[in-house]
Design an enzyme around this catalytic site. Structure first.
Site, mmCIF file in Angstrom:
data_model
loop_
_atom_site.group_PDB
_atom_site.id
_atom_site.type_symbol
_atom_site.label_atom_id
_atom_site.label_comp_id
_atom_site.label_asym_id
_atom_site.label_seq_id
_atom_site.Cartn_x
_atom_site.Cartn_y
_atom_site.Cartn_z
ATOM 1 N N SER A 95 51.129 -42.175 35.539
ATOM 2 C CA SER A 95 49.933 -42.664 34.857
ATOM 3 C C SER A 95 49.993 -44.178 34.664
ATOM 4 C CB SER A 95 49.751 -41.905 33.546
ATOM 5 O OG SER A 95 48.459 -42.080 33.026
ATOM 6 N N ASP A 225 42.588 -33.411 37.542
ATOM 7 C CA ASP A 225 43.002 -34.426 36.585
ATOM 8 C C ASP A 225 41.752 -34.974 35.895
ATOM 9 O OD1 ASP A 225 43.899 -36.747 35.261
ATOM 10 O OD2 ASP A 225 45.467 -37.083 36.758
ATOM 11 N N HIS A 254 46.320 -33.687 34.474
ATOM 12 C CA HIS A 254 46.990 -34.988 34.475
ATOM 13 C C HIS A 254 48.484 -34.845 34.188
ATOM 14 C CE1 HIS A 254 47.239 -39.299 34.247
ATOM 15 N NE2 HIS A 254 47.701 -39.278 33.002
#
Length: 274
Positions: A95, A225, A254
C-alpha cells in the site's frame, strides 16, 4: 529496541530477524512493521534475513511534526539500508509502503536492490486528475481526513471492519482479532503524522519513479480492492515497469497480508528464491 537516527534527527525503529539474503518490508497506512509479521516469519523461517521499520510518525518511531511526505519516507528507507549496510536487497512495499519503495528507487536508484515487489500498492497515483481519470476523487481522502480529526479511534475501527479486509462483503467472515490489531497499530501512530500521510499516499505521483525500475519486480493486487482499486494501481504500474510480473488475486481485498497471508507468503518466497 533496534533504532537509528536520521539526518534530520528522527528516531526510526526497525526489526531485524534471521540471517541470509536480505528482504526489507515497508508497511501501509496507518500501520507499522507488525503488519508484515506473517510474511516476515515465513521468509525468515526459510533462510532469509527480514527487516522492517516503523515509518516516521508510525508505531515505535519518533513523531516529527514536519517531513511526513514520500521524499522523507524514501530517504529514511535509504538511511536504514545504509545504516545496516545491506546489499542485493529485495524490497517489498504494501500500500503506502509501495509508494515508499517506488520513491526510494526514484531518488536513490537500485545499487543496493536486487528485486522489488509492490503489494496492494498505491502507485502510480491514487487521486483522480485529468491525466489520471481512473483515480479516486479527492473527496474520498478529504472524508478520511475529516474522520481522523473527528474521531480517530472510531475511524480506525471502521476501516478494518469494512473495506480494508473486505469485511463489508456479504460472504465475509470478519476476524475481530485482525480488526483489533489494525486499530492498535493505527493508534500507535502520531495524530499529525497519520493525517499528513493521507496526502502523501494519495496525491504523490510515482509515474516517473516507476519508469526508473531496472530490477525484476513482482506486483500483487486483489481485484476486489476497495481501498486502492487495481486498474488505477497494480495494472497501471505493471504497464510502466519493465520486467514486471503481475499476479491478480481474484476476489481479494486490500489487506491481503492478513486475508491471504498463506498464499502471499508462498508467492513472496517463490519470488525471492527465483
Amino acid at each position: 529496541m533496534s533504532t537509528f537516527t536520521t539526518q534530520d534527527n528522527v528516531e526510526i525503529y526497525y526489526k531485524d530477524w534471521g540471517s541470509g539474503p536480505v528482504v526489507v518490508f515497508s508497511h501501509g497506512w496507518p500501520l507499522n512493521a507488525d503488519s508484515w509479521e506473517a510474511q516476515m516469519y515465513h521468509l525468515t523461517a526459510n533462510g532469509f534475513r527480514c527487516i522492517a521499520h516503523d515509518r516516521r510518525g508510525h508505531g515505535r518511531s519518533s513523531q516529527p511534526w514536519d517531513g511526513n511526505d514520500m521524499d522523507h519516507y524514501a530517504d529514511d528507507l535509504a538511511q536504514l539500508l545504509d545504516h545496516l549496510d545491506v546489499n542485493d536487497v529485495t524490497l517489498f512495499g504494501f500500500s503506502t509502503g509501495g509508494g515508499e519503495v517506488a520513491r526510494y528507487i526514484g531518488r536513490h536508484g537500485t545499487a543496493r536492490v536486487k528485486r522489488a515487489g509492490l503489494i496492494s500498492a498505491v502507485p502510480p497515483l491514487m487521486v483522480k486528475t485529468e491525466a489520471n481519470p481512473g483515480g479516486l476523487p479527492v473527496s474520498v481522502f478529504d472524508g478520511i481526513r475529516q474522520g481522523l480529526l473527528a474521531d480517530r479511534s472510531q475511524l480506525f475501527i471502521d476501516i478494518p471492519s469494512g473495506p480494508f479486509f473486505g469485511y463489508n462483503r456479504p460472504d465475509a467472515k470478519p476476524s475481530q482479532g485482525v480488526i483489533n490489531a489494525w486499530w492498535l497499530q493505527g493508534m500507535l501512530g502520531g495524530h499529525k503524522n497519520t493525517h499528513d500521510s493521507i496526502k502523501a499516499f494519495s496525491e504523490t505521483d510515482f509515474t516517473e519513479d516507476l519508469k526508473k525500475f531496472d530490477v525484476p519486480t513482482l506486483i500483487i493486487h486483489g481485484d476486489d480492492d476497495q481501498i486502492v482499486p487495481i486498474d488505477a494501481a497494480g495494472r497501471a504500474s505493471a504497464k510502466l515497469i519493465k520486467d514486471s510480473q503481475l499476479i491478480v488475486y481474484e476476489g481479494a481485498p486490500h489487506g491481503i497480508t492478513d486475508t491471504h497471508k498463506e498464499r502471499l507468503s508462498a508467492d513472496l518466497l517463490a519470488f525471492v528464491q527465483s
